[in-house]
Motif scaffolding. Structure first.
Motif, PDB file in Angstrom:
ATOM      1  N   SER A   1       0.821  -1.203   0.000  1.00 31.92           N
ATOM      2  CA  SER A   1       0.000   0.000   0.000  1.00 31.92           C
ATOM      3  C   SER A   1       0.855   1.253   0.000  1.00 31.92           C
ATOM      4  CB  SER A   1      -0.918   0.018   1.230  1.00 31.92           C
ATOM      5  OG  SER A   1      -0.154   0.049   2.394  1.00 31.92           O
ATOM      6  N   LYS A   2       0.290   2.319  -0.575  1.00 32.49           N
ATOM      7  CA  LYS A   2       0.918   3.620  -0.574  1.00 32.49           C
ATOM      8  C   LYS A   2      -0.141   4.641  -0.207  1.00 32.49           C
ATOM      9  CE  LYS A   2       4.323   2.540  -4.179  1.00 32.49           C
ATOM     10  NZ  LYS A   2       4.877   2.942  -5.486  1.00 32.49           N
ATOM     11  N   PRO A   3       0.256   5.706   0.497  1.00 31.24           N
ATOM     12  CA  PRO A   3      -0.750   6.690   0.902  1.00 31.24           C
ATOM     13  C   PRO A   3      -1.304   7.430  -0.287  1.00 31.24           C
ATOM     14  CG  PRO A   3       1.464   7.464   1.407  1.00 31.24           C
ATOM     15  CD  PRO A   3       1.602   6.046   0.958  1.00 31.24           C
ATOM     16  N   HIS A   4      -2.590   7.730  -0.209  1.00 34.08           N
ATOM     17  CA  HIS A   4      -3.240   8.533  -1.237  1.00 34.08           C
ATOM     18  C   HIS A   4      -3.151   9.995  -0.844  1.00 34.08           C
ATOM     19  CE1 HIS A   4      -6.026   9.870  -4.249  1.00 34.08           C
ATOM     20  NE2 HIS A   4      -6.769  10.435  -3.323  1.00 34.08           N
ATOM     21  N   VAL A   5      -2.669  10.826  -1.754  1.00 30.19           N
ATOM     22  CA  VAL A   5      -2.501  12.243  -1.473  1.00 30.19           C
ATOM     23  C   VAL A   5      -3.635  13.028  -2.110  1.00 30.19           C
ATOM     24  CG1 VAL A   5      -0.993  14.240  -1.748  1.00 30.19           C
ATOM     25  CG2 VAL A   5       0.001  11.974  -1.381  1.00 30.19           C
ATOM     26  N   LEU A   6      -4.295  13.861  -1.320  1.00 28.74           N
ATOM     27  CA  LEU A   6      -5.371  14.690  -1.834  1.00 28.74           C
ATOM     28  C   LEU A   6      -4.820  15.646  -2.861  1.00 28.74           C
ATOM     29  CD1 LEU A   6      -8.415  15.250  -1.338  1.00 28.74           C
ATOM     30  CD2 LEU A   6      -7.707  17.116   0.157  1.00 28.74           C
ATOM     31  N   GLN A   7      -5.399  15.663  -4.072  1.00 31.28           N
ATOM     32  CA  GLN A   7      -4.923  16.519  -5.129  1.00 31.28           C
ATOM     33  C   GLN A   7      -5.151  17.987  -4.783  1.00 31.28           C
ATOM     34  OE1 GLN A   7      -3.340  15.296  -8.002  1.00 31.28           O
ATOM     35  NE2 GLN A   7      -3.326  13.497  -6.678  1.00 31.28           N
ATOM     36  N   PRO A   8      -4.227  18.901  -5.196  1.00 29.10           N
ATOM     37  CA  PRO A   8      -4.374  20.318  -4.867  1.00 29.10           C
ATOM     38  C   PRO A   8      -5.690  20.902  -5.312  1.00 29.10           C
ATOM     39  CG  PRO A   8      -2.169  19.860  -5.714  1.00 29.10           C
ATOM     40  CD  PRO A   8      -2.965  18.605  -5.893  1.00 29.10           C
ATOM     41  N   GLY A   9      -6.163  20.548  -6.516  1.00 25.25           N
ATOM     42  CA  GLY A   9      -7.425  21.096  -7.000  1.00 25.25           C
ATOM     43  C   GLY A   9      -8.594  20.689  -6.133  1.00 25.25           C
TER      44      GLY A   9
ATOM     45  N   ALA B   1      -9.630  13.113 -12.721  1.00 24.02           N
ATOM     46  CA  ALA B   1     -10.913  13.343 -13.383  1.00 24.02           C
ATOM     47  C   ALA B   1     -11.782  14.284 -12.551  1.00 24.02           C
ATOM     48  CB  ALA B   1     -11.630  12.014 -13.611  1.00 24.02           C
ATOM     49  N   HIS B   2     -11.736  14.112 -11.227  1.00 25.48           N
ATOM     50  CA  HIS B   2     -12.523  14.969 -10.345  1.00 25.48           C
ATOM     51  C   HIS B   2     -12.102  16.431 -10.482  1.00 25.48           C
ATOM     52  CE1 HIS B   2     -14.879  16.173  -6.838  1.00 25.48           C
ATOM     53  NE2 HIS B   2     -13.818  16.882  -6.472  1.00 25.48           N
ATOM     54  N   ASP B   3     -10.813  16.687 -10.614  1.00 21.62           N
ATOM     55  CA  ASP B   3     -10.341  18.060 -10.766  1.00 21.62           C
ATOM     56  C   ASP B   3     -10.939  18.709 -12.012  1.00 21.62           C
ATOM     57  OD1 ASP B   3      -8.872  17.850  -8.460  1.00 21.62           O
ATOM     58  OD2 ASP B   3      -6.965  17.449  -9.473  1.00 21.62           O
ATOM     59  N   VAL B   4     -11.040  17.954 -13.100  1.00 22.61           N
ATOM     60  CA  VAL B   4     -11.660  18.475 -14.322  1.00 22.61           C
ATOM     61  C   VAL B   4     -13.155  18.690 -14.112  1.00 22.61           C
ATOM     62  CG1 VAL B   4     -12.171  17.989 -16.750  1.00 22.61           C
ATOM     63  CG2 VAL B   4      -9.925  17.406 -15.793  1.00 22.61           C
ATOM     64  N   ILE B   5     -13.786  17.755 -13.426  1.00 22.59           N
ATOM     65  CA  ILE B   5     -15.220  17.867 -13.147  1.00 22.59           C
ATOM     66  C   ILE B   5     -15.516  19.123 -12.331  1.00 22.59           C
ATOM     67  CG2 ILE B   5     -17.017  16.811 -11.691  1.00 22.59           C
ATOM     68  CD1 ILE B   5     -16.082  14.088 -12.852  1.00 22.59           C
ATOM     69  N   VAL B   6     -14.643  19.443 -11.378  1.00 23.37           N
ATOM     70  CA  VAL B   6     -14.811  20.665 -10.583  1.00 23.37           C
ATOM     71  C   VAL B   6     -14.749  21.902 -11.481  1.00 23.37           C
ATOM     72  CG1 VAL B   6     -13.699  22.121  -8.843  1.00 23.37           C
ATOM     73  CG2 VAL B   6     -14.028  19.698  -8.399  1.00 23.37           C
ATOM     74  N   GLU B   7     -13.831  21.887 -12.435  1.00 21.23           N
ATOM     75  CA  GLU B   7     -13.718  23.010 -13.363  1.00 21.23           C
ATOM     76  C   GLU B   7     -14.975  23.149 -14.218  1.00 21.23           C
ATOM     77  OE1 GLU B   7     -10.854  25.256 -13.764  1.00 21.23           O
ATOM     78  OE2 GLU B   7     -10.862  24.424 -11.734  1.00 21.23           O
ATOM     79  N   ILE B   8     -15.529  22.022 -14.633  1.00 24.14           N
ATOM     80  CA  ILE B   8     -16.774  22.053 -15.421  1.00 24.14           C
ATOM     81  C   ILE B   8     -17.925  22.553 -14.561  1.00 24.14           C
ATOM     82  CG2 ILE B   8     -18.467  20.609 -16.615  1.00 24.14           C
ATOM     83  CD1 ILE B   8     -16.108  18.830 -17.508  1.00 24.14           C
ATOM     84  N   ALA B   9     -18.012  22.062 -13.329  1.00 21.57           N
ATOM     85  CA  ALA B   9     -19.090  22.475 -12.431  1.00 21.57           C
ATOM     86  C   ALA B   9     -19.019  23.967 -12.118  1.00 21.57           C
ATOM     87  CB  ALA B   9     -19.027  21.666 -11.132  1.00 21.57           C
ATOM     88  N   ALA B  10     -17.802  24.515 -12.113  1.00 15.83           N
ATOM     89  CA  ALA B  10     -17.615  25.939 -11.839  1.00 15.83           C
ATOM     90  C   ALA B  10     -17.815  26.800 -13.077  1.00 15.83           C
ATOM     91  CB  ALA B  10     -16.225  26.173 -11.263  1.00 15.83           C
TER      92      ALA B  10
END
Length: 286
Positions: A4-12, A99-108
């Motif tokens: 296992s490796k830790p998951h890092v929260l993306q900056p976006g 993908a979530h970071d792109v989705i946030v940009e679309i939602a905004a």
């Protein structure tokens, strides 16, 4: 061997959560585990003292469905990846986050809407370049990986939990997935949903409030009679802003074993449950 490796929260994603946290909520009651606010939102009461929702809507990817294990299974079948699979253990979670970071940009409103699959395909090349052997993947290999998002498997508690909840509530999906993809997944797994709702109906992605408004529009209940069930705090925060009740069901293994998961209570969370059967038990006390 610990793979296992830790998951890092993306900056976006981190910036998005910080922005949402600064906005006013429809209800701002504090919460402890197993507690939810009273209808007025001004005092603490136990779950069985609250007004029960009439409908539950569910985030699907990560909350009802496990994408990590199917993705690792597919990665292990790729000749360019299999010898170095340990180096790819963070890949599913990072793909979801990108993908979530792109989705946030679309939602905004900063990017034009595009279908869910196109979002995941668009971020894949840059992500693959970060992994050994990633640039050696063929077009067919990439297609097989993309297909995994339409071939996720339910968590072990999803079927029994949904079955129990459907006895007392209307249950529906509320997801960023495509309509066709979600219909196929739900039908393939025999999940007992009364309705399939996705942001594709309004060409929007959560956290765009238009997606949460779909629940009231299509299910026929006012927002305060509908509860969103999700493993994602950003999702719950936006749902609360739209007037929905919220239930947090953390999925510690969403991004693989050994990842860090924030399970702390938040003002915008009305209930916390360890899994869907426990959620059914908590709501049954109402």
């Amino acid at each position: 061997m610990n793979l296992s490796k830790p998951h890092v929260l993306q900056p976006g994603r981190r910036r998005f959560v910080q922005i949402l946290a600064s906005l006013p909520l429809v209800s701002a009651a504090s919460l402890a585990h197993g507690l939810s606010p009273s209808p007025s939102g001004t005092e603490m009461t136990t779950a069985h003292d609250t007004i029960r929702p009439k409908a539950l809507v569910f985030d699907m990817q990560g909350t009802v469905f496990n994408f990590y294990d199917p993705m690792l299974h597919e990665l292990a079948r790729l000749p360019a990846v299999e010898p170095r699979l340990q180096d790819w253990l963070t890949f599913p979670g990072r793909w979801s986050a990108a993908a979530h970071d792109v989705i946030v940009e679309i939602a905004a409103g900063r990017k034009a809407w595009q279908p869910n699959r196109a979002v995941y395909a668009g971020v894949l090349p840059a992500l693959l370049s970060r992994y050994r052997g990633g640039n050696a993947l063929s077009h067919e290999d990439k297609t097989r990986l993309l297909d995994v998002w339409a071939a996720m498997t339910p968590w072990s508690d999803s079927q029994p939990g949904l079955t129990a909840l459907r006895k007392a509530f209307v249950v529906a999906t509320l997801t960023n997935a495509s309509m066709a993809g979600m219909i196929n997944l739900v039908k393939r797994e025999g999940l007992p949903f009364d309705a399939i709702l996705t942001g594709e109906l309004v060409h929007a992605f959560k956290p765009d409030l238009r997606v949460y408004q779909l629940a009231s529009e299509y299910l026929g209940f006012v927002p305060g009679e509908i509860m969103l069930v999700s493993a994602h705090k950003w999702d719950l925060m936006a749902a609360k802003r739209s007037g929905l009740l919220t239930a947090f069901v953390p999925r510690p293994f969403e991004n693989g074993p050994g990842t860090e998961v924030d399970t702390l209570p938040e003002p915008y969370i009305d209930l916390i449950a360890s899994d869907l059967p426990q959620l059914a038990s908590l709501l049954d006390r109402g």
